[in-house]
Write a protein that holds these residues in place. Structure first.
Motif, short mmCIF file in Angstrom:
data_model
loop_
_atom_site.label_atom_id
_atom_site.label_comp_id
_atom_site.label_asym_id
_atom_site.label_seq_id
_atom_site.Cartn_x
_atom_site.Cartn_y
_atom_site.Cartn_z
N SER A 17 0.83 -1.20 0.00
CA SER A 17 0.00 0.00 0.00
C SER A 17 0.87 1.26 0.00
N ILE A 18 0.46 2.22 -0.79
CA ILE A 18 1.11 3.54 -0.79
C ILE A 18 0.02 4.61 -0.73
N SER A 19 0.22 5.59 0.15
CA SER A 19 -0.75 6.68 0.29
C SER A 19 -0.05 8.02 0.30
N ILE A 20 -0.79 9.04 -0.05
CA ILE A 20 -0.30 10.41 0.06
C ILE A 20 -1.24 11.14 1.01
N VAL A 21 -0.67 11.70 2.08
CA VAL A 21 -1.49 12.26 3.17
C VAL A 21 -1.02 13.67 3.52
N LYS A 22 -1.99 14.54 3.73
CA LYS A 22 -1.68 15.93 4.09
C LYS A 22 -1.79 16.12 5.60
N THR A 31 -3.63 3.63 -2.47
CA THR A 31 -3.80 2.42 -3.28
C THR A 31 -3.34 1.24 -2.44
N VAL A 32 -4.14 0.19 -2.43
CA VAL A 32 -3.78 -1.03 -1.71
C VAL A 32 -3.88 -2.20 -2.68
N ALA A 33 -2.78 -2.94 -2.81
CA ALA A 33 -2.83 -4.18 -3.60
C ALA A 33 -2.78 -5.32 -2.61
N THR A 34 -3.88 -6.05 -2.48
CA THR A 34 -3.89 -7.12 -1.48
C THR A 34 -3.55 -8.47 -2.11
N GLN A 35 -2.87 -9.29 -1.34
CA GLN A 35 -2.48 -10.63 -1.81
C GLN A 35 -3.33 -11.70 -1.15
N MET A 36 -4.39 -11.25 -0.47
CA MET A 36 -5.16 -12.16 0.39
C MET A 36 -5.63 -13.43 -0.34
N THR A 59 5.96 -0.79 -7.75
CA THR A 59 6.08 0.37 -8.67
C THR A 59 4.72 0.70 -9.29
N LEU A 60 3.92 -0.35 -9.54
CA LEU A 60 2.59 -0.12 -10.11
C LEU A 60 1.69 0.59 -9.10
N VAL A 61 1.85 0.20 -7.83
CA VAL A 61 1.06 0.84 -6.77
C VAL A 61 1.45 2.32 -6.67
N LEU A 62 2.73 2.61 -6.77
CA LEU A 62 3.19 4.01 -6.74
C LEU A 62 2.59 4.80 -7.91
N GLU A 63 2.71 4.23 -9.10
CA GLU A 63 2.17 4.90 -10.29
C GLU A 63 0.68 5.21 -10.11
N ASP A 64 -0.02 4.22 -9.58
CA ASP A 64 -1.47 4.35 -9.43
C ASP A 64 -1.83 5.47 -8.44
N VAL A 65 -1.13 5.50 -7.30
CA VAL A 65 -1.49 6.49 -6.29
C VAL A 65 -1.13 7.90 -6.76
#
Ligand code: KG4
Ligand code: ZN
Length: 339
Positions: A17-22, A31-36, A59-65
């Protein structure tokens, strides 16, 4: 003061998971990519598969967020990452990725503890005010903690053996429920009645917890029924276990609130997603007129938003790491106060 934008990275278990927070409280994008689903085939998280999957998708999670936020990495003020605790191979993927971003974009690197993340997810609800009492309930933690300020913790009670989440996971295994254990025990419990007699843990006025006796009682009961050739009612056993396990959390929280006189409670950690705990704690706080905060369900389970929230006070203090930062599979979060 101008806004502080933190990019948070979480990869300690089976979620990339990668997030951008203020300003540590306002999510801009996540964005969360789960492997569950992958790990469910094996009945639990397979560490080697987890780290490979993190590597494949980070890297895909980063691009997405970034796309969701309509931002570049150069727009953020700092890179925060979960460095402990968790699966070492999984943590390493996030930590090394964070170091690369920090180096390439010349941004400060913040090493954030996973449990701090669970606690600071409460700032998404409303800004935490101190002093407060925190009930921390996760796969590795069962604690009642007084917070007098940011990153100022005094542990009032902890588990003497198993953590509550660990216990849920073990009970799931004994009942033959699929991974993930905790949520499935809850699902079964909802459909059953608390008919089985199980021991009440630590039936005293101390603030410590002990769950190994309850866990063993569930295991023994299941084995005995099997040996006697009797059919186990999994729904009722899940319900019996959950009622005792959660009631104990609520009872000790009541005690801690009364001993400290504190009128604010936050709940943190994966087990705070549990519906029975949420409603029982809600009832307690209503009765005692205590201001309660529990993160929305989405932020109770692992996510990077909570990491960026927890990194904000670290950013304000200038608590930065250099590129020698190491991932640690185990690191106890709270400073124990020895009486
Ligand atoms: O906080 P967390 O990510 O653990 C650590 O970081 O150590 O939470 C994971 C734990 C697991 O033990 C999982 O079974 C439990 O939280 N959990 C639940 C529920 N959702 C997650 N336990 C009971 N009821 C749930 N709904
Ligand atoms: Zn967690």
């Amino acid at each position: 003061m101008s806004d502080v934008i933190i990019l948070g990275i979480e990869s300690s278990c089976d979620e990339t998971s990668i997030s951008i927070v203020k300003n540590g409280s306002e999510e801009i994008a996540t964005t969360v990519a789960t492997q569950m689903d992958t790990h469910a085939h094996y009945g639990g998280v397979v560490p080697e598969i987890a780290s490979r999957m993190h590597t494949e998708c980070i890297t895909l999670v980063l691009e997405d967020v970034l796309k969701k936020a309509n931002m570049q990495v150069s727009d953020v003020d700092a890179i925060a990452v979960t460095y402990a605790p968790g699966l070492l191979g999984s943590l390493l993927v996030g930590v090394e990725f964070a170091k690369v971003l920090s180096f390439v974009y010349k941004k400060p690197l913040i090493a954030t503890h996973h449990i701090a993340g669970h606690i600071y997810a409460n700032n998404l609800v409303k800004k935490m005010e101190f002093p407060l009492l925190a009930l921390v309930v996760s796969g590795g933690h069962t604690e009642l903690v007084v917070m007098k300020g940011d990153y100022d913790f005094e542990v009032l009670g902890t588990t003497l053996d198993d953590a509550i989440g660990e216990c849920y996971d073990k009970v799931a295994r004994v009942l033959g429920l699929p991974y993930p254990g905790g949520p499935n025990v809850e699902k079964y419990a909802k459909q059953g009645k608390p008919t089985y007699k199980l021991p009440i843990p630590m039936n005293n006025e101390e603030l410590n917890f002990s769950y190994s006796g309850l866990k063993s009682a569930v295991i023994n009961l299941a084995h005995n029924e099997l040996q006697r050739g009797q059919e186990l009612n999994k729904y009722d056993l899940a319900s019996s276990f959950q009622e005792i396990a959660v009631d104990e959390l609520v009872r000790k929280t009541r005690l801690a609130l009364s001993k400290t006189g504190i009128k604010r409670l936050i709940v943190a950690g994966g087990v705070s997603a549990n519906g029975y705990l949420r409603s029982e704690i809600g009832r307690l706080c209503e009765e005692l007129n205590v201001d309660l905060s529990i993160p929305p369900l989405k932020y109770c389970t692992d996510n990077a938003t909570m990491i960026a929230c927890a990194a904000y006070p670290q950013y304000l203090k200038g608590d930065f790491s250099d590129l020698s930062l190491k991932a640690k599979s185990q690191e106890y979060f709270f400073e124990q106060k020895v009486e």
